[in-house]
Every structure is written in C-alpha cells, then in structure tokens.
Design an enzyme around this catalytic site. Structure first.
Site, PDB file in Angstrom:
ATOM      1  N   ASP A 292       3.616   9.137  -1.413  1.00 29.17           N
ATOM      2  CA  ASP A 292       1.892   8.334  -0.383  1.00 29.17           C
ATOM      3  C   ASP A 292       2.238   7.489  -1.419  1.00 29.17           C
ATOM      4  O   ASP A 292       1.675   7.976  -3.085  1.00 29.17           O
ATOM      5  CB  ASP A 292       0.898   9.481  -0.613  1.00 29.17           C
ATOM      6  CG  ASP A 292       0.150   9.085   0.737  1.00 29.17           C
ATOM      7  OD1 ASP A 292      -0.165   8.117   1.096  1.00 29.17           O
ATOM      8  OD2 ASP A 292      -1.124  10.105   0.412  1.00 29.17           O
TER       9      ASP A 292
ATOM     10  N   HIS B 162       0.460  -1.609  -0.046  1.00 31.84           N
ATOM     11  CA  HIS B 162      -0.019   0.276   0.232  1.00 31.84           C
ATOM     12  C   HIS B 162       0.997   1.115  -0.101  1.00 31.84           C
ATOM     13  O   HIS B 162      -0.158   2.469  -0.137  1.00 31.84           O
ATOM     14  CB  HIS B 162      -0.727  -0.280   1.346  1.00 31.84           C
ATOM     15  CG  HIS B 162      -2.054  -0.803   1.257  1.00 31.84           C
ATOM     16  ND1 HIS B 162      -3.131  -0.458   0.708  1.00 31.84           N
ATOM     17  CD2 HIS B 162      -2.124  -2.475   1.115  1.00 31.84           C
ATOM     18  CE1 HIS B 162      -3.850  -1.756   0.806  1.00 31.84           C
ATOM     19  NE2 HIS B 162      -2.853  -2.775   0.911  1.00 31.84           N
TER      20      HIS B 162
END
Ligand code: GDG
Length: 668
Positions: free
Chosen positions: A292, A84
């Site tokens: 991110d 992720h």
C-alpha cells in the site's frame, strides 16, 4: 480511450506492477496509446488555464506523463508531482515496457514527492538503471534543470472524524449502539477498497487461524469487514470479490453459533458517520495490505481513538509503517505470527495500549493533510524558484561569432582546455579515450601562433597526456589537475611543489583496496599525486552507494591533512588540495610573461569549476554538457567543442598569413 487509459494501462499495468504483483500485470500497446492520449488531453486542458508562473500539482500514477508534456508546452509553469502508490524497486520497475517514457514524464516536474524514503530510493535507482542518470538524495539533474526529490507522507484531516464523534448527535448515538451491541466482545475492524493489494483473503484466513488456535477468541472476537467495491470492470477485481464472498461464507459456516457470527461482512460503502462510529468502537484495526502506498485507514482509526486504547495492527508493507512505529507491525503473508500478534495485543494491559495509541494520535494530528499540502507547495515553490534563478543565471549557449571576433582582435590569448568530456567523449575504459583524428592537428595549428598560449589541463597522469599529445608542438600540458606541468619550451615536467612526499599513499591505499575487494569490476589507479578508485565497470547502483561510503570514510581520515577526497564521474579521487586546476593560469601567465586580454577555458566536470572560479569575470568560460556550472557559456558536446577549436585555428592561421604578408592590422 477512457477505458484503455483507466481500466487498461493505469489499473491493469501500472497498479499491479507498482504494488509488486508482476504476475497480474498486462501490457497492451493500444492501452498505452490511450494512456498517452489521456495525458495529452489533461495537458491541453491545463494549458487553457495556466498562466506563466502558476503552480501545477499533478497527482498519481494515472498522470505520470503529464509533467513532461506540460514542461515541453509551457516551460514557464512550475510543476509538482505526487505519487500516492508505492514506487517499486528498480528490479520490478524495469519489467515495464515504456519505462523510459514514464521516468522522463515524471522528470518534467520541478518537484517529485513520494510517501516514503524507500520509494524515493527506488525511484533514484530506476532513474540510474533505466536512464543512466546519477542523482543526489534530494535531486536529479536532467537537461540542465534540477528536479527536486522528496519523501512526504500524506496526512488526513483528523477533525473530519473527531468533530463527528465530539459534536454530532447521530454519530454519538450510533457509537453508543455499536458499543452496546459488542459489549464483552472484541470488535476487530477492517476497512478497505475491495482490492487485491489490501490483503483481505489473507486477513480472513488469519482470522480463521486465530479462531482455531486461540480458543478464548471463539464466541468473543468479531471481525467487521467493510469492503467497498472497486474497479469492477477489471476481471481480477471480480474474481477477488468471489473469493472473499466464499471465504466469509466458509468461515461463518464453520464457526457461527446461534449467539455469535464471527465475520460481519459489508460489501458496500458506509456513510462517514457510521465509519467514525466503527473506528471509535473498534478494539483493534486490522490494516494489513500486501502492499500500500501509505494507507489512510490506519490514520483515520488512530484519529478516532483520541483518548482511547485501541490497537493498530499494521502491515509492514504499507507506507504508513514507516511513520507509525508504535503500531503492531506484521507481515500479512505470515498468517501464524499475525494471529499471535493479534492475540497478544488484545491481551495487553489497557495502559500500554493507551500509551501507544496516544503517541500515534499526536503524530497524526500534527502531520495532518494541511501541513502536508503546505509543505508540498512550499517545496515546489522553492524548487521552481531555483530553476528560474538558473534560467536567468545559468550558462548561455556560446555565441560563437562573438567569440571568434573577440579572439581575432586580441593581441594575446590563453586557451585552457580540459581533456576528458571536453575535447574527447567518455569511453568505457579510461585508456580508450584516445584523441580523435584531427584533434592534435587543431591544437598544433592553434599553438603555432605565438600570440596563443594553449594548454590541455587534465586530471590525467602526465604519462597519458604525454603519450597522446606529447608530440604536439607548442602545446602546454598540465597533468593531475595542474600538480605537474610541461612547458613546450623544453618539454620538461615540473611539479607545482617540489618538496612533496607521497608517503600518504601507504595509508590511503589499503582503504581503497578494501573497496576494490567489495566491488567487482572496480580498480585503483595510482597517479603521481593522487590515488583514484574507478567503478565505471561495477554495478551502477552498488558503485554509487559504495562511493558515498568511501568518501564518508575518507573525510574523517583526511580531515587534518592536505589531502581531500572528491567524487568525479564514476570515480573517487584522493588528491592534494593544491593540485587544483585554478592554479594553472598563473603559471602560464608568468611563463608567457604577460596576462592575456583573451582567455578561453573549457571543461565539463567539478574540477573545471576550480579553473572557472580562478579566471577574471570577462573570461570565456565554457561548460561542455548540461550540468550545473559557474561557466558563462555552454556547448552541448565535445564534438561541438572540437568544431569550435578548428574554427579558431582557421582564424589564427589567416591572421598569421596576413601578418606574414605585411598587411596585418596593427591592432592584432
Ligand atoms: C491511495 C493509495 C494512499 C473506505 N471505505 C469507506 C470509506 N473509505 C475511505 C477511507 C480512506 C479511503 O477510503 C481509503 O484510503 P487508502 O489509503 O486506504 O487507499 P486507496 O484508496 O487505495 O488510496 C493509498 C492513498 O492513495 C492516499 O495517498 O494512502 O496507499 O493506494 O479515506 O476512509 N469512506 C467511507 N465509507 C466507506 O465505506 N465514507
């Protein structure tokens, strides 16, 4: 143990490093041990539930060792892994102590997916640089298995938000209240975990700059920042919290008026209804992480702008940027330009803003989290199925005793042996791969028996083969993949085709030279029937990249000719289609005047596959190593192959002795 695992190795080693904050990462052996132990605990629990054939989906950086641990304990389960967070560039990843174990851990899976292609590329480069394993765009071969690789950005469940806005009374009421409160103002919204990767201080400083420089923003723009406290047991997070508290205080102190406070700071989580109302009411979402993996907030905002005209300001360092091209992409470290972009975006005509967000909305709705989950599972299922096929159809370990007995009882035998990687291991420089002691003797002993036809079939030039093995009596040599063959009867080399011209080299050489000029450490080898670009000594990643480019360039150029470009081990070779190991057997058979009931062919690379393909089904085709192959059997290494040949030579000598003493079995 839990602390060393979670706050420790996961959040103070992997998290900062994978988000490109090497300065913040710490390594502590005890925490590493705790991480390993925690992964082992997960394995133990999974194993109490898993049945053969089950799919196991492992998530995220906390469990990077788990795929391999599971594979070792239960080879028959199907394992997928999704990361992720970003996978960093190999130059950053390499800083990590225990980097090998982490990569090997992931490679225990059947299928490994990332949010973006660039993470996937970074992973491949790290696998190459750290483990020395080549890979393709979508797979890496390891230990005889293929690990499928993919880029599959996660989605959201847009209805979780849109339903609230469309049908939930309290949410609609809240939305109306917020709209009323901010009427005539610009509502700018930030929603983040309070994490140093999210760029909150940079955002606050940029907002300050906006207020200083775009005077029309004063009294008009309000930044609502929701910051959910996170990982507060880690010092860096506590420091960040203080820094943000201070900045908010300073900016509000500097600009507030009795009617207007520029920053509304909520250091807590808010309920889903409140969040949906804020997303829907905001004129602009300010999503500017410094790094991110993806960023779900960007997608949630877009979902809540269904039919709206909101502006999405998105950091180019968020994974989401790779699929949200209609957003306003900014570099969050560039505060000046980010402020300009925000002022510009807010001033755009409503139509243009509406159009951009509609395109974004369509994509968010289509690529939702359900489509993501379905695709992940379907791809994992496929990857696992191809592994199981191979488990069933791949090469079996060579049954040596059976081979020896078949060899012993055959009246005539053909042995076709590749050289590099089969009889001899690879050397850094091709000229150093000299025959190890004993090899020539073994081959001579085998060739001494008139029932045996023994050939070394190599991609090497005739000069190399002659130099190293030319003195072995009775040995056939096939050089340049069979383009030219030397019979032991007269030791004369004969080309496979006589009317051959090498005029093509003048056209191809300049292309290769161009690549040599671009690639320090690479060189051209000229053989009689081929040209080879070697890049073993060049930088591994650059070399692979250029090799692909070279093959692509040559493919177009050679399409209409009888030449083909092939990739081998750290080489690109341009050769004639008919210079092919598959043609060698028929030459030997016709020279020997018979087809042999026993045929052994051994090789390790793609060119040997041509040979395997040309042999009868019951031939003893042996692959040396662990790559994908059509051979029936495999042995692990050239050493093992040489040991096998030595045993065959012993057998053959016993036969000869028996024959000489007149007691030989009539079948032999
Ligand atoms: C990791 C990766 C990747 C936030 N405040 C509130 C609240 N949230 C919810 C948001 C969103 C989630 O938290 C945050 O998701 P992000 O994607 O922004 O970030 P990470 O937590 O760091 O997640 C990331 C993600 O995994 C998925 O693969 O995108 O890059 O770092 O859903 O809505 N929710 C509520 N109140 C809040 O105050 N209810």
């Amino acid at each position: 143990m839990a602390e060393g695992f979670y706050e420790g190795f996961s959040n103070q080693t992997l998290w900062p490093l994978f988000h490109y904050f090497p300065i913040l990462f710490k390594f502590d052996t005890r925490q590493w041990r705790a991480y390993r132990e925690a992964n082992e605990r997960f394995r133990d629990v999974v194993l109490t539930h898993a049945r053969p054939g089950d799919l196991v989906w492992v998530h995220d950086y906390q469990l990077m060792l788990l795929p391999r641990l599971l594979r070792e304990a239960a080879a028959d389960i199907n394992i997928g892994f999704f990361l992720h967070i970003p996978f960093p560039s190999s130059s950053v990843f390499r800083l990590l102590p225990r980097r090998e174990e982490l990569l090997e851990g992931l490679l225990g899976a059947d299928y490994v997916a990332f949010h973006t292609h660039s993470y996937l590329q970074n992973f491949r480069q790290s696998v190459l640089r750290v483990l020395g394993l080549d890979s393709r765009m979508d797979a890496v071969e390891v230990g005889g298995r293929s690990v499928r690789l993919d880029a599959l950005p996660i989605g959201i469940a847009p209805e979780d938000f849109t339903k609230l806005l469309e049908t939930d009374g309290p949410t609609q009421k809240r939305l109306a209240e917020i709209r009323e409160k901010f009427r005539g103002r610009h509502l700018l919204l930030g929603v983040d975990r309070l994490d140093y990767t999210k760029g909150i201080p940079e955002r606050l400083r940029t907002f300050r700059r906006l207020l200083k420089e775009a005077l029309e923003m004063r009294g008009r723009a309000v930044l609502v920042q929701v910051a959910v406290p996170s990982r507060e047991n880690v010092a860096q997070y506590r420091e960040l919290r203080q820094e943000v508290d201070k900045l908010v205080g300073r900016i509000n102190g500097e600009f507030s008026t009795p009617d207007w406070t520029p920053i509304v700071y909520m250091r807590r989580g808010v309920p889903r209804q409140e969040l949906a109302a804020l997303y829907a009411a905001a004129d602009l979402a300010w999503v500017t992480p410094l790094r991110d993996g993806l960023n779900l907030v960007a997608k949630e905002y877009v979902a809540c702008q269904k039919g709206g005209a909101g502006v999405l300001i998105l950091s180019e360092f968020a994974g989401a940027a790779s699929e949200m091209g209609e957003a306003f992409l900014v570099n969050p470290y560039d505060e000046e330009r980010t402020a300009e972009t925000i002022a510009h975006a807010l001033a755009l005509p409503e139509d243009e803003r509406r159009e951009r967000v509609r395109a974004l909305y369509d994509r968010v709705a289509r690529n939702n989290v359900f489509a993501w989950g379905d695709r992940f599972l379907a791809n994992l299922g496929q990857a696992a199925a191809s592994r199981t096929d191979r488990d069933g159809g791949g090469p079996a370990p060579l049954p040596t005793e059976e081979l020896l007995s078949a060899f012993r009882t055959a009246r005539a035998r053909h042995l076709l042996l590749d050289y590099d990687g089969t009889l001899v291991g690879y050397a850094k420089r091709p000229q150093d791969a000299v025959p190890p002691p004993g090899l020539a003797d073994t081959l001579a002993r085998l060739a001494a028996n008139p029932a045996n036809t023994v050939a070394v079939v190599s991609g090497r030039s005739r000069f190399d083969l002659e130099n190293w093995l030319g003195h072995v009596p009775g040995l056939w040599l096939a050089a340049e993949h069979g383009a030219v063959i030397r019979s032991p009867r007269d030791n004369r080399w004969e080309p496979y085709r006589s009317n051959y011209s090498d005029e093509w080299k003048q056209r191809v050489r300049p292309v290769l030279e161009h690549f040599v000029n671009r690639t320090p450490g690479s060189l051209i080898e000229e053989k009689e029937f081929s040209l080879v670009w070697h890049y073993r000594m060049a930088d591994a990643v650059f070399g692979e990249w250029l090799a692909n480019e070279l093959v692509a360039t040559l493919e177009g150029m050679l399409a209409e000719t009888e030449l083909r470009a092939h990739r081998g081990r750290k080489i690109v070779e341009v050769k004639l289609v008919w210079a092919n190991k598959g043609e060698v057997l028929s030459r030997l058979a016709s020279a020997a005047g018979r087809a042999a009931p026993f045929c052994l062919a051994a090789g390790d690379d793609r060119t040997d596959e041509d040979l395997f393909a040309s042999l009868p089904e019951d031939a003893w085709t042996v692959h040396v190593g662990t790559n994908r192959t059509r051979a029936r059997f495999s042995v692990p290494s050239p050493e093992e192959m040489r040991r096998l040949l030595a045993r065959l030579a012993d057998t053959t000598e016993t036969d000869a002795a028996l024959a000489a003493s007149g007691t030989k079995d009539a079948n032999l």
